[in-house]
Design a protein around this motif. Sequence first.
Motif, PDB file in Angstrom:
ATOM      1  N   VAL B  16      -7.822   6.882  -3.852  1.00 59.75           N
ATOM      2  CA  VAL B  16      -6.442   6.705  -4.261  1.00 59.75           C
ATOM      3  C   VAL B  16      -5.895   8.025  -4.773  1.00 59.75           C
ATOM      4  O   VAL B  16      -6.505   8.673  -5.593  1.00 59.75           O
ATOM      5  CB  VAL B  16      -6.342   5.644  -5.376  1.00 59.75           C
ATOM      6  CG1 VAL B  16      -4.897   5.523  -5.842  1.00 59.75           C
ATOM      7  CG2 VAL B  16      -6.849   4.322  -4.873  1.00 59.75           C
ATOM      8  N   GLY B  17      -4.769   8.411  -4.287  1.00 62.20           N
ATOM      9  CA  GLY B  17      -4.156   9.603  -4.863  1.00 62.20           C
ATOM     10  C   GLY B  17      -3.820  10.637  -3.825  1.00 62.20           C
ATOM     11  O   GLY B  17      -2.737  11.179  -3.826  1.00 62.20           O
ATOM     12  N   ASP B  19      -3.716  10.366  -0.423  1.00 63.29           N
ATOM     13  CA  ASP B  19      -3.017  10.023   0.812  1.00 63.29           C
ATOM     14  C   ASP B  19      -1.608   9.509   0.555  1.00 63.29           C
ATOM     15  O   ASP B  19      -1.290   8.933  -0.470  1.00 63.29           O
ATOM     16  CB  ASP B  19      -3.803   9.015   1.631  1.00 63.29           C
ATOM     17  CG  ASP B  19      -4.599   8.072   0.760  1.00 63.29           C
ATOM     18  OD1 ASP B  19      -5.616   7.596   1.202  1.00 63.29           O
ATOM     19  OD2 ASP B  19      -4.168   7.845  -0.391  1.00 63.29           O
ATOM     20  N   GLY B  20      -0.783   9.759   1.510  1.00 64.31           N
ATOM     21  CA  GLY B  20       0.623   9.477   1.354  1.00 64.31           C
ATOM     22  C   GLY B  20       0.971   8.019   1.581  1.00 64.31           C
ATOM     23  O   GLY B  20       0.100   7.196   1.820  1.00 64.31           O
ATOM     24  N   PRO B  21       2.260   7.703   1.510  1.00 66.52           N
ATOM     25  CA  PRO B  21       2.682   6.314   1.613  1.00 66.52           C
ATOM     26  C   PRO B  21       2.574   5.761   3.032  1.00 66.52           C
ATOM     27  O   PRO B  21       2.681   4.570   3.222  1.00 66.52           O
ATOM     28  CB  PRO B  21       4.144   6.366   1.162  1.00 66.52           C
ATOM     29  CG  PRO B  21       4.572   7.764   1.380  1.00 66.52           C
ATOM     30  CD  PRO B  21       3.356   8.623   1.273  1.00 66.52           C
ATOM     31  N   SER B 179     -12.299   9.993 -14.125  1.00 68.57           N
ATOM     32  CA  SER B 179     -11.037  10.042 -14.865  1.00 68.57           C
ATOM     33  C   SER B 179     -10.610   8.646 -15.342  1.00 68.57           C
ATOM     34  O   SER B 179      -9.946   8.535 -16.367  1.00 68.57           O
ATOM     35  CB  SER B 179      -9.932  10.715 -14.045  1.00 68.57           C
ATOM     36  OG  SER B 179      -9.974  10.364 -12.719  1.00 68.57           O
ATOM     37  N   TRP B 180     -11.004   7.603 -14.629  1.00 67.47           N
ATOM     38  CA  TRP B 180     -10.772   6.256 -15.165  1.00 67.47           C
ATOM     39  C   TRP B 180     -11.491   6.103 -16.499  1.00 67.47           C
ATOM     40  O   TRP B 180     -10.937   5.616 -17.471  1.00 67.47           O
ATOM     41  CB  TRP B 180     -11.295   5.181 -14.206  1.00 67.47           C
ATOM     42  CG  TRP B 180     -10.354   4.835 -13.106  1.00 67.47           C
ATOM     43  CD1 TRP B 180      -9.081   5.294 -12.952  1.00 67.47           C
ATOM     44  CD2 TRP B 180     -10.617   3.962 -12.009  1.00 67.47           C
ATOM     45  NE1 TRP B 180      -8.538   4.751 -11.812  1.00 67.47           N
ATOM     46  CE2 TRP B 180      -9.444   3.940 -11.224  1.00 67.47           C
ATOM     47  CE3 TRP B 180     -11.717   3.201 -11.612  1.00 67.47           C
ATOM     48  CZ2 TRP B 180      -9.346   3.169 -10.065  1.00 67.47           C
ATOM     49  CZ3 TRP B 180     -11.627   2.447 -10.464  1.00 67.47           C
ATOM     50  CH2 TRP B 180     -10.447   2.430  -9.686  1.00 67.47           C
ATOM     51  N   ALA B 202     -12.024  -3.500 -10.878  1.00 68.94           N
ATOM     52  CA  ALA B 202     -12.507  -2.476  -9.956  1.00 68.94           C
ATOM     53  C   ALA B 202     -13.693  -2.977  -9.136  1.00 68.94           C
ATOM     54  O   ALA B 202     -13.944  -2.493  -8.032  1.00 68.94           O
ATOM     55  CB  ALA B 202     -12.899  -1.209 -10.720  1.00 68.94           C
ATOM     56  N   PHE B 277      -6.188  -6.881  -2.378  1.00 68.58           N
ATOM     57  CA  PHE B 277      -5.142  -6.323  -1.509  1.00 68.58           C
ATOM     58  C   PHE B 277      -5.009  -4.815  -1.684  1.00 68.58           C
ATOM     59  O   PHE B 277      -4.584  -4.099  -0.795  1.00 68.58           O
ATOM     60  CB  PHE B 277      -3.801  -6.971  -1.850  1.00 68.58           C
ATOM     61  CG  PHE B 277      -3.360  -6.710  -3.260  1.00 68.58           C
ATOM     62  CD1 PHE B 277      -2.531  -5.634  -3.537  1.00 68.58           C
ATOM     63  CD2 PHE B 277      -3.784  -7.508  -4.313  1.00 68.58           C
ATOM     64  CE1 PHE B 277      -2.143  -5.361  -4.851  1.00 68.58           C
ATOM     65  CE2 PHE B 277      -3.405  -7.239  -5.618  1.00 68.58           C
ATOM     66  CZ  PHE B 277      -2.580  -6.160  -5.881  1.00 68.58           C
ATOM     67  N   TRP B 278      -5.404  -4.321  -2.851  1.00 71.32           N
ATOM     68  CA  TRP B 278      -5.177  -2.914  -3.170  1.00 71.32           C
ATOM     69  C   TRP B 278      -6.262  -2.014  -2.607  1.00 71.32           C
ATOM     70  O   TRP B 278      -6.099  -0.802  -2.548  1.00 71.32           O
ATOM     71  CB  TRP B 278      -5.133  -2.733  -4.686  1.00 71.32           C
ATOM     72  CG  TRP B 278      -6.264  -3.407  -5.393  1.00 71.32           C
ATOM     73  CD1 TRP B 278      -6.285  -4.703  -5.844  1.00 71.32           C
ATOM     74  CD2 TRP B 278      -7.531  -2.857  -5.693  1.00 71.32           C
ATOM     75  NE1 TRP B 278      -7.499  -4.972  -6.404  1.00 71.32           N
ATOM     76  CE2 TRP B 278      -8.280  -3.864  -6.335  1.00 71.32           C
ATOM     77  CE3 TRP B 278      -8.117  -1.604  -5.490  1.00 71.32           C
ATOM     78  CZ2 TRP B 278      -9.583  -3.657  -6.774  1.00 71.32           C
ATOM     79  CZ3 TRP B 278      -9.407  -1.406  -5.923  1.00 71.32           C
ATOM     80  CH2 TRP B 278     -10.123  -2.431  -6.560  1.00 71.32           C
ATOM     81  N   LYS B 280      -7.918  -0.474   0.262  1.00 73.41           N
ATOM     82  CA  LYS B 280      -7.530  -0.346   1.669  1.00 73.41           C
ATOM     83  C   LYS B 280      -8.662  -0.615   2.637  1.00 73.41           C
ATOM     84  O   LYS B 280      -8.514  -1.333   3.600  1.00 73.41           O
ATOM     85  CB  LYS B 280      -6.986   1.052   1.922  1.00 73.41           C
ATOM     86  CG  LYS B 280      -5.633   1.239   1.293  1.00 73.41           C
ATOM     87  CD  LYS B 280      -5.257   2.713   1.332  1.00 73.41           C
ATOM     88  CE  LYS B 280      -4.109   2.965   0.370  1.00 73.41           C
ATOM     89  NZ  LYS B 280      -4.102   4.334  -0.084  1.00 73.41           N
TER      90      LYS B 280
END
Lengths: 273, 287
Positions: B16-17, B19-21, B179-180, B202, B277-278, B280
């Motif tokens: 996460v972070g 890659d783009g939308p 970092s989490w 997670a 769902f989050w 990918k």
Amino acid sequence: MAPPATRGTQSTVLAVKNVSKVYRTQRSEDVSALSDVSVDVEAGQFISLVGPSGCGKTTLLKICANLITRTSGSVEYLGEDRPIPPGRAGVVFQTPALLPWRTVRSNLELPATILRSGRGRDLDERIDELLDLVQLGKAGDQYPGELSGGMQQRVSIARALVSDPEVLFMDEPFGALDAMTREELNLGLQQIQVSQRKTTLFVTHNIQESVFLADRVVVMSSRPGRIVADIPVPLPRPRDLLMQTSDEFKSIEQQVRVALDDSHAGGDSHKKG
Amino acid sequence: MSVTTERAAVGGPGSVGSDGPKQRRRRPFKGDRIVDVAWSLAILAGILILGEISAANEWVSRVILPRPTDVAQELYRGFAEDIYPRHIISTLTAVVSGFLLAAVFAILLAGVLTGIPRLERIFMPFIIAFQTLPKIAVAPLVIIWLGFGQSGKILIVAVVVFFPVLINALAGLRIRDRSWYELFESLGASKMQSFIHLRVPASMPYVFAGLRIGIVFALIGSVVAEFVGSREGLGYILLQQRAAFNVAGVFAILLLLMIVGTVLNFILAAVERKVTFWAKEASRTEV
């Protein structure tokens, strides 16, 4: 919500005194990451920490944020040797570190949930304000996975500001972004600094960025990390990107570069030329 | 054991972070999908027709491959004479209750073990030892303990489902993103708070990877339980049909098992999509 400015510009929020850090590697060799570092951070001041990679600037930041321990020395918060209480410091990491299962808004609610500070309308309004501040007013209901890297890092800046902290720690927050996005976020952060006046420690290895954002640029040398220069940046705010082409800006940039080169010259001068 | 490959298929949160939308899942065009379905159906029809022709010409003995129409007839008879439903329900209840039982206990145990690292260190050797045991071999023992009833079947299913879910949940509950961890640390989060707000959510893609293996194992467990000791269920009537050399009957029951497995998988996949769902990468892999 008391602005730090009321305390007077000369009050020291964070005083790093003779801090050293020695790591023990897996082969039980001692590696000195920081050696006898002292810095004073005044209220409302934005300090950039620059240095080559591996110079311990992130280590210094994380010691100040109480995320790793120090080997010796002290870090005084408001005159006492104690860690900054949770909620009084906000941290922005190299990665956005957003929780992907929460919406943007819900990610911003996380600090309040963990700190058990009040929720409800005050928090909602604060989050709306911050979303506007980082120019993500419409993204509240989106999930982090739906945002670009730059947008995600903006959310994480907003998250660090939710609890209205006294001090902001930023650890190379824009290092992973492309140059264009980086400039855009620098401009945004600069505007945030104008409106919020947070005492900020900002780690970067980008010289231009360090000068553009800061009131003071602290230059570090590598292995063991030491402070080799402390350069004031008396450029007026608000700053715009065009300012980076001014002679004044360039001369400060030059000073930082020279300080960095000097620190290199001690160890590996043969690399130059 | 497929646990490790499954785990590898689940994407870590570190992605996460960067890659783009535009990274959303790309679906093939609707027209393409219709053509693909048509192809699948055509191949199925081809196999059935070929089977029919081969049986009619006696290319293959009917004891090896029955006529598709005979299988259909068996299916029809099984439902018309009300034989199947009882056995389907018996198998299904054993699978579902054993699966749920194991899932709940495995996830709870994983929670406790990760919460108390010392306990995990002490128990890990036992878990690894049991992990290497082919759990299905426990079935005869369970039948001795609990007899031919439904409870024995449920326990066997639970035993085979338990470990893949446990191992995956243990892996999932570990915080993988530094970092989490530091974020929660900087907020002064308690152990319980990081458990509820970070570790548990997670872990979900990992837990579901375990559950997907578990649901397949569950059906195997139930059928084997019915083989070794039961008077009910699809595995039981499968043996009956074999004893009668009714190959068409055996095929009919295999078909039923296939349908039961597919439906269970489908339900689980639907739940997984809702929960994770989050993530990918995770929801794409099928067992």
